[in-house]
Design a protein around this motif. Structure first.
Motif, PDB file in Angstrom:
ATOM      1  N   ARG A   1       2.218   1.727  -3.438  1.00 54.06           N
ATOM      2  CA  ARG A   1       1.351   2.127  -4.523  1.00 54.06           C
ATOM      3  C   ARG A   1       0.907   3.500  -4.348  1.00 54.06           C
ATOM      4  N   ARG A   2       0.788   3.916  -2.846  1.00 52.98           N
ATOM      5  CA  ARG A   2       0.296   5.298  -2.667  1.00 52.98           C
ATOM      6  C   ARG A   2       1.394   6.470  -2.926  1.00 52.98           C
TER       7      ARG A   2
ATOM      8  N   GLN B   1       0.722  -1.343   0.070  1.00 48.71           N
ATOM      9  CA  GLN B   1       0.110   0.029  -0.111  1.00 48.71           C
ATOM     10  C   GLN B   1       0.853   1.389  -0.197  1.00 48.71           C
TER      11      GLN B   1
ATOM     12  N   SER C   1      -4.042  -5.740  -2.900  1.00 49.02           N
ATOM     13  CA  SER C   1      -4.615  -4.668  -2.187  1.00 49.02           C
ATOM     14  C   SER C   1      -5.971  -4.141  -2.473  1.00 49.02           C
TER      15      SER C   1
END
Lengths: 146, 146
Positions: free
Chosen positions: A71-72, A68, B49
């Motif tokens: 990705r962020r 995460q 995710s």
């Protein structure tokens, strides 16, 4: 629990990023794939199914946290997850941010190189590796289910 | 939810082994790695995710079932797990039984070949692929958390 001949029992195994009692996160130092992290289980077990249900959940929660953050912060083309361990049979999950411009894409990082990346891959990431490490450290240290 | 251009939305993607509403298990037809299964998520999502917590748990429970059958029936040298999806960005987990005698060991299946395997790899497994498929089908169909 420790095996004296196992490099992941003996050494950190990369750039230390974060620790919880049951696992640690390290960054592999790979010039082609700078955003390449590993979740290393602390105990010397070979297979994911050597963990009990609660341990498996904690392990995958850590993998998820790393995914995460990647990705962020980096908006990668794809995340690659893998637990292989053929060479070092001590449970570790590879979590790798892949980009359509990287040296091997769409091949796996273990496959054939497809192109040269001018000026190095790390320079193309949206933030410096130390800042990325810090974000992952924060995410891992905030885990309530570790 | 379905993407008309996605091969894993359109086709089974291999030899069908077992289905639950949210995922299916298929066997890749790979002569070098005969005990090569995939857990394919039904919905078209790219990343692990992208699943919610309950879905992630169900997905990894399926991966675990396949891994456990492979370990129990084949006693492989190592299990390899991976979710890559660089070519087909529709969530699927590779679950592969690896042997120290296989064509690529200890390299990843995506790496360089190390040796020829006389008479084919499938003939060296402890049971025929159809029997292996049946054991995996039974394990997947018995899942209470699917």
């Amino acid at each position: 629990m420790e095996h004296p001949d196992c490099p992941l029992c003996r050494d950190v195994g990369g750039v230390w990023v974060a620790s919880q009692p049951r696992f640690r996160v390290i960054r592999a130092e790979d010039a082609d794939f700078p955003a390449f992290y590993r979740v290393v289980w602390t105990a010397h077990v070979a297979e994911f199914s050597d963990l009990n249900a609660q341990e498996r959940a904690a392990c995958m929660a850590a993998v998820l946290q790393v995914e995460q953050v990647l990705r962020r912060t980096l908006a990668p083309t794809k995340i690659n997850l893998a637990a292989l361990g053929n060479v070092v049979p001590h449970l570790h999950w590879h979590v790798i941010a892949r980009f359509d411009w990287d040296s091997h894409f769409p091949n796996p990082v273990w496959g054939e190189r497809r192109r040269a990346v001018d000026a190095g891959a790390a320079a193309r990431l949206a933030l410096p590796l130390e800042a990325l490490d810090a974000q992952i450290r924060s995410a891992i240290e905030s885990m309530s289910d570790a």
